[in-house]
Design an enzyme around this catalytic site. Sequence first.
Site, PDB file in Angstrom:
ATOM      1  N   ARG A  69     -13.950  -4.928  -0.881  1.00 44.22           N
ATOM      2  CA  ARG A  69     -15.023  -5.483  -0.037  1.00 44.22           C
ATOM      3  C   ARG A  69     -15.550  -4.440   0.940  1.00 44.22           C
ATOM      4  NH1 ARG A  69     -12.493 -10.260   2.889  1.00 44.22           N
ATOM      5  NH2 ARG A  69     -10.761  -8.813   2.758  1.00 44.22           N
ATOM      6  N   ASN A 101     -14.092 -12.487  -0.872  1.00 42.67           N
ATOM      7  CA  ASN A 101     -13.097 -12.798  -1.893  1.00 42.67           C
ATOM      8  C   ASN A 101     -13.258 -14.247  -2.311  1.00 42.67           C
ATOM      9  OD1 ASN A 101     -11.906 -10.268  -1.804  1.00 42.67           O
ATOM     10  ND2 ASN A 101     -10.309 -10.876  -0.374  1.00 42.67           N
TER      11      ASN A 101
END
Length: 93
Positions: A17, A35
């Site tokens: 990320r 996520n």
Amino acid sequence: MVRHYIVKGRVQGVGFRWLVHREAGARELKGWVRNTDEGEVEIMVAGSEEKLAELRAVLERGSRGSRVDAVQEKDMDETTAAGLESFRIEGAW
């Protein structure tokens, strides 16, 4: 253009990320990354076709320690971009 991506593989707990956040920000893209409960990474992003293609290449390459098995891509309606702001990581805090 607005795109939605799902990245599958070993992509959680490996800085994926943060990589997406850095690379999207460098390209001045709008949107978010997060996520999923299924162990994937989901991305909603808006920008030019050229910049989205560059980001797609980053997604396929992944971060150090990650393993990208698949990148699913879906074009979204342009109106989706209206709700997108500076690129951010959702659920990271």
